[in-house]
Design an enzyme around this catalytic site. Structure first.
Site, PDB file in Angstrom:
ATOM      1  N   GLY A 169       0.812  -1.214   0.000  1.00 28.76           N
ATOM      2  CA  GLY A 169       0.000   0.000   0.000  1.00 28.76           C
ATOM      3  C   GLY A 169       0.843   1.261   0.000  1.00 28.76           C
ATOM      4  CG  ASP A 170       3.578   2.485   3.165  1.00 30.83           C
ATOM      5  OD1 ASP A 170       3.014   3.567   3.370  1.00 30.83           O
ATOM      6  OD2 ASP A 170       3.829   1.666   4.065  1.00 30.83           O
ATOM      7  CB  SER A 171       5.204   0.248  -2.954  1.00 26.05           C
ATOM      8  OG  SER A 171       6.221  -0.140  -2.053  1.00 26.05           O
ATOM      9  N   GLY A 174       3.257   5.781  -3.103  1.00 19.04           N
ATOM     10  CA  GLY A 174       4.438   6.479  -3.600  1.00 19.04           C
ATOM     11  C   GLY A 174       4.453   6.589  -5.111  1.00 19.04           C
TER      12      GLY A 174
END
Length: 408
Positions: A169-171, A174
């Site tokens: 989810g972070d990637s 980003g």
């Protein structure tokens, strides 16, 4: 040796910690931007302590902080904010990943930044976005994947939905923030003005879910987890070979299925009404999987992939990272590159003559490819004096700021 990047000449100020915002900054740096990562003195990015470590080198950090100059400035004090605003006047982009409202509390919200530099693009990465009833909640990738419905689709029916062994989810957030920054910079060429890029982890995880929303909205269909395959997409699964290795075989397109049938010595399957079309194969997915699985179990993995590749069938192994790093295709593409820590000198404790390798710049641009100029500096504030010196601060000025705790 790196080549010039498409973003050479652009300056990015990166605020915030951990993965999503810093990943956006990393991607901008990969393309040649001068990324200045600002950390608070005595409160560096926690990502510095994540993952595997050896000899003082944090490998997770070396990848996500590559191509960045590390500066320690306390944005919570007036003198630190003044330094930051001087840098803003020279910047094209600010990337921040704090909880919404943090910059405003520090009196460096977008109204202040844009008044100083109207061409500035501010990328804001947060759990739920800058508006809405959940905006002020703290957000992590795990919860974003859950609330967006992405986690529900993972795993096997009837089992607890697992997470991938990555902060996906972070990637994703980003990546979307990076895309938004590039679009905003392109728009700036027409308008002369910057803007805010509002990226939410939840929305990034939702945006990759294909047709789940219209499927439910118009038909009430709720897509379910389907294990190692996609329901109705057949054949496209992994099968165990004679030597007990997993091999992916994807032949759901009509023409590719015909080639698979020929490779299996069962050319007649391609004209069988049960398997001749995409819809029919989806209906008889279990039968196909059993048939292909039985056939694949009679061949060693190397034999299986060689035969399928010869017939033009989409196939490949399920590699571990150890196998990835010896794969001849990735090696021929030069995908793995060194990450040299600029803050450790040769002969110093912790110096490793063999720098860690990581994945290079993706995607590849033919003329302005960019590259990994250096890995993340293991020491916070490595470039503080260098960056502030470019603003005209002399050694004596820096000493005063350091003594006051404004810089680290």
């Amino acid at each position: 040796m790196t080549t010039p990047g498409a973003l050479d000449g652009f300056r990015v100020l990166e605020l915030g910690t951990l993965i999503a915002g810093p990943y956006c900054g990393r991607l901008l740096g990969d393309m040649g931007a001068d990324v200045i990562k600002i950390e608070a003195p005595n409160r560096p990015d926690p990502l510095r302590d994540w993952g595997q470590a050896e000899g003082g080198n944090q490998y997770f950090w070396s990848v996500h902080a590559r191509n960045k100059r590390c500066v320690s400035i306390d944005l919570r004090v007036e003198a630190g904010r003044a330094l930051f605003l001087e840098l803003v006047a020279t910047a094209d982009v600010v990337v921040e990943s704090f909880r919404p409202g943090t910059l405003e509390r520090w009196r460096i919200g977008y109204d202040v930044l844009a008044d100083l530099n109207p061409r500035l693009v501010l990328a804001r990465v947060s759990g739920y976005g800058q508006t809405g009833p959940y905006a002020e909640r703290p957000g992590y990738a795990s919860v974003a994947e859950g609330i967006s419905g992405l986690r529900h689709l993972n795993g096997f029916p009837g089992q607890a939905p697992p997470r991938m062994a990555l902060s996906i989810g972070d990637s994703l957030a980003g990546l979307f923030a990076y895309q938004g920054v590039l679009a905003a910079l392109l728009a700036r060429e027409r308008t002369g003005c910057g803007q805010v890029v509002d990226t939410a982890l939840t929305e990034a995880a939702l945006a990759v879910q294909e047709s789940t929303i219209p499927d439910f909205h118009k038909t009430g269909h709720v897509r379910q987890p389907s294990g190692t395959r996609l329901d109705g997409i057949a054949p496209s699964n992994l099968y165990r070979s004679r030597d007990q290795l997993w091999v992916i075989i994807a032949a759901n397109q009509d023409t590719v299925f015909r080639r698979l049938a020929a490779a299996m010595g069962r050319a007649e399957l391609a004209d069988d009404p049960r398997y001749a079309t995409h819809t029919a194969r989806g209906t008889h997915q279990d039968e196909l999987d059993a048939m292909i699985g039985e056939w694949a179990a009679g061949l060693r993995a190397a034999e299986l992939t060689e035969l399928l590749n010869r017939h033009g069938v989409v196939t490949g192994p399920v590699n571990t990272v150890a196998e990835v790093m010896t794969d001849p295709h990735f090696l021929a593409r030069g995908l793995f590159v060194e990450h040299v820590d600029p803050s450790i000198d040769e002969g110093e404790e912790g110096f490793d003559p063999i720098p860690p390798q990581g994945v290079g710049v993706v995607p590849r641009l033919s003329a302005t490819r960019g590259g990994v100029r250096w890995g993340g500096a293991s020491r916070p504030g490595t470039h503080t004096d260098e960056v502030l010196g470019e603003l005209g601060y002399a050694d004596d000025d820096l000493a005063v700021l350091r003594a006051a705790g404004t810089i680290g």
